[in-house]
Write a protein that holds these residues in place. Structure first.
Motif, PDB file in Angstrom:
ATOM      1  N   ALA A 187     -31.664 -30.445  83.137  1.00 20.22           N
ATOM      2  CA  ALA A 187     -31.982 -31.240  81.941  1.00 20.22           C
ATOM      3  C   ALA A 187     -33.447 -31.058  81.549  1.00 20.22           C
ATOM      4  O   ALA A 187     -33.777 -30.971  80.365  1.00 20.22           O
ATOM      5  CB  ALA A 187     -31.672 -32.717  82.192  1.00 20.22           C
ATOM      6  N   ALA A 188     -34.333 -30.994  82.545  1.00 20.95           N
ATOM      7  CA  ALA A 188     -35.757 -30.794  82.269  1.00 20.95           C
ATOM      8  C   ALA A 188     -35.998 -29.429  81.634  1.00 20.95           C
ATOM      9  O   ALA A 188     -36.780 -29.307  80.683  1.00 20.95           O
ATOM     10  CB  ALA A 188     -36.565 -30.936  83.559  1.00 20.95           C
ATOM     11  N   PHE A 210     -37.579 -28.889  77.909  1.00 22.82           N
ATOM     12  CA  PHE A 210     -38.850 -28.187  77.722  1.00 22.82           C
ATOM     13  C   PHE A 210     -38.698 -26.854  77.007  1.00 22.82           C
ATOM     14  O   PHE A 210     -39.540 -26.467  76.205  1.00 22.82           O
ATOM     15  CB  PHE A 210     -39.566 -27.968  79.065  1.00 22.82           C
ATOM     16  CG  PHE A 210     -40.935 -27.389  78.892  1.00 22.82           C
ATOM     17  CD1 PHE A 210     -41.980 -28.193  78.463  1.00 22.82           C
ATOM     18  CD2 PHE A 210     -41.180 -26.049  79.115  1.00 22.82           C
ATOM     19  CE1 PHE A 210     -43.251 -27.663  78.261  1.00 22.82           C
ATOM     20  CE2 PHE A 210     -42.444 -25.502  78.920  1.00 22.82           C
ATOM     21  CZ  PHE A 210     -43.486 -26.320  78.491  1.00 22.82           C
ATOM     22  N   LEU A 211     -37.613 -26.140  77.269  1.00 19.29           N
ATOM     23  CA  LEU A 211     -37.451 -24.794  76.721  1.00 19.29           C
ATOM     24  C   LEU A 211     -36.724 -24.764  75.378  1.00 19.29           C
ATOM     25  O   LEU A 211     -36.564 -23.696  74.795  1.00 19.29           O
ATOM     26  CB  LEU A 211     -36.708 -23.907  77.724  1.00 19.29           C
ATOM     27  CG  LEU A 211     -37.374 -23.717  79.084  1.00 19.29           C
ATOM     28  CD1 LEU A 211     -36.489 -22.873  79.988  1.00 19.29           C
ATOM     29  CD2 LEU A 211     -38.751 -23.098  78.956  1.00 19.29           C
ATOM     30  N   SER A 212     -36.322 -25.911  74.865  1.00 21.65           N
ATOM     31  CA  SER A 212     -35.499 -25.944  73.651  1.00 21.65           C
ATOM     32  C   SER A 212     -36.161 -25.250  72.464  1.00 21.65           C
ATOM     33  O   SER A 212     -35.467 -24.642  71.649  1.00 21.65           O
ATOM     34  CB  SER A 212     -35.141 -27.380  73.291  1.00 21.65           C
ATOM     35  OG  SER A 212     -36.302 -28.115  72.966  1.00 21.65           O
ATOM     36  N   LEU A 251     -43.360 -34.216  81.299  1.00 19.43           N
ATOM     37  CA  LEU A 251     -42.683 -33.658  80.128  1.00 19.43           C
ATOM     38  C   LEU A 251     -42.784 -32.136  80.107  1.00 19.43           C
ATOM     39  O   LEU A 251     -42.378 -31.505  79.141  1.00 19.43           O
ATOM     40  CB  LEU A 251     -43.301 -34.234  78.847  1.00 19.43           C
ATOM     41  CG  LEU A 251     -43.240 -35.749  78.713  1.00 19.43           C
ATOM     42  CD1 LEU A 251     -44.000 -36.209  77.471  1.00 19.43           C
ATOM     43  CD2 LEU A 251     -41.807 -36.248  78.691  1.00 19.43           C
ATOM     44  N   GLY A 252     -43.336 -31.566  81.175  1.00 18.29           N
ATOM     45  CA  GLY A 252     -43.649 -30.143  81.189  1.00 18.29           C
ATOM     46  C   GLY A 252     -42.591 -29.260  81.801  1.00 18.29           C
ATOM     47  O   GLY A 252     -41.461 -29.672  82.076  1.00 18.29           O
ATOM     48  N   CYS A 253     -42.992 -28.027  82.025  1.00 17.27           N
ATOM     49  CA  CYS A 253     -42.102 -26.998  82.546  1.00 17.27           C
ATOM     50  C   CYS A 253     -41.789 -27.250  84.024  1.00 17.27           C
ATOM     51  O   CYS A 253     -42.709 -27.362  84.841  1.00 17.27           O
ATOM     52  CB  CYS A 253     -42.749 -25.625  82.383  1.00 17.27           C
ATOM     53  SG  CYS A 253     -41.727 -24.286  83.039  1.00 17.27           S
ATOM     54  N   PRO A 254     -40.508 -27.309  84.374  1.00 20.80           N
ATOM     55  CA  PRO A 254     -40.141 -27.506  85.777  1.00 20.80           C
ATOM     56  C   PRO A 254     -40.621 -26.385  86.697  1.00 20.80           C
ATOM     57  O   PRO A 254     -40.845 -26.625  87.883  1.00 20.80           O
ATOM     58  CB  PRO A 254     -38.607 -27.551  85.742  1.00 20.80           C
ATOM     59  CG  PRO A 254     -38.266 -27.938  84.351  1.00 20.80           C
ATOM     60  CD  PRO A 254     -39.338 -27.334  83.492  1.00 20.80           C
TER      61      PRO A 254
END
Length: 195
Positions: A64-65, A69-71, A104-107
């Protein structure tokens, strides 16, 4: 009293959403099941109605993260438009806002090291999303397919390392210097396309 399917699905989504943020803020090892449930506004006792294990939640929350983030990287239809999307994504990634807001960042930049120590399901989520990220980045780069893939891996690795270092040093000045140095990839043509 039995919970309706709709309420259970809503609670499940709330847990995943809260976990996606909290795991990126505190890390996998630094976040207990109790912490995750509390962040979702639910009691610890209800966890196992939704997940078989913490690993199952970590896998779903990590996915989900990544989705969240990548959307912004998906969807461009032509090479020039994709190059622009990639450019904006790199700017977003190498920003002070990204460094300051790990939740809210990149996993990859927040959980990557820990994910390598987790079970196969968690590692698979990271591998699948890294592959997707490389493919999306490569689609906006110039060169042969092999060159684009190498550039994409190099760019993502540089961006991720830059964000991790900028967070680790704790100094705004040094952090900015690190981000600026990573941004120079643009000047060397690592992410541009022609035409």
């Amino acid at each position: 009293m039995r919970m309706s399917r709709e309420a259970k699905a809503q609670h499940h989504n709330e847990i995943v959403k809260a976990a996606a943020k909290l795991l990126r803020e505190n890390g996998i090892g630094g976040t207990s099941v109790s912490d995750l449930m509390q962040a979702a506004g639910l009691t610890h006792g209800g966890f196992y109605r939704h997940f078989d294990s913490k690993d199952a939640l970590v896998s779903e929350a990590s996915n989900a993260a990544f989705d969240q983030f990548l959307s912004g990287l998906a969807g461009a239809s032509d090479k020039k438009e994709k190059a622009n999307v990639v450019s904006k994504f790199i700017d977003k990634y190498l920003s002070r806002a990204h460094v300051a807001n790990p939740g809210l960042g990149c996993p990859l930049a927040t959980l990557g090291v820990e994910a390598g120590r987790e079970d196969k399901a968690v590692r698979d989520v990271f591998a699948e999303n890294a592959e997707w990220l490389f493919d999306e980045m490569a689609a906006g780069l110039s060169g042969s397919q092999v060159e684009r893939r190498e550039k994409a891996i190099r760019i993502v690795s540089t961006m991720m390392g830059g964000v991790i270092l900028a967070r680790a040093v704790g100094s705004r000045n040094l952090g900015n210097e690190i981000l600026d140095a990573c941004q120079k990839m643009k000047e060397r043509g690592l992410r541009t396309t022609k035409g």
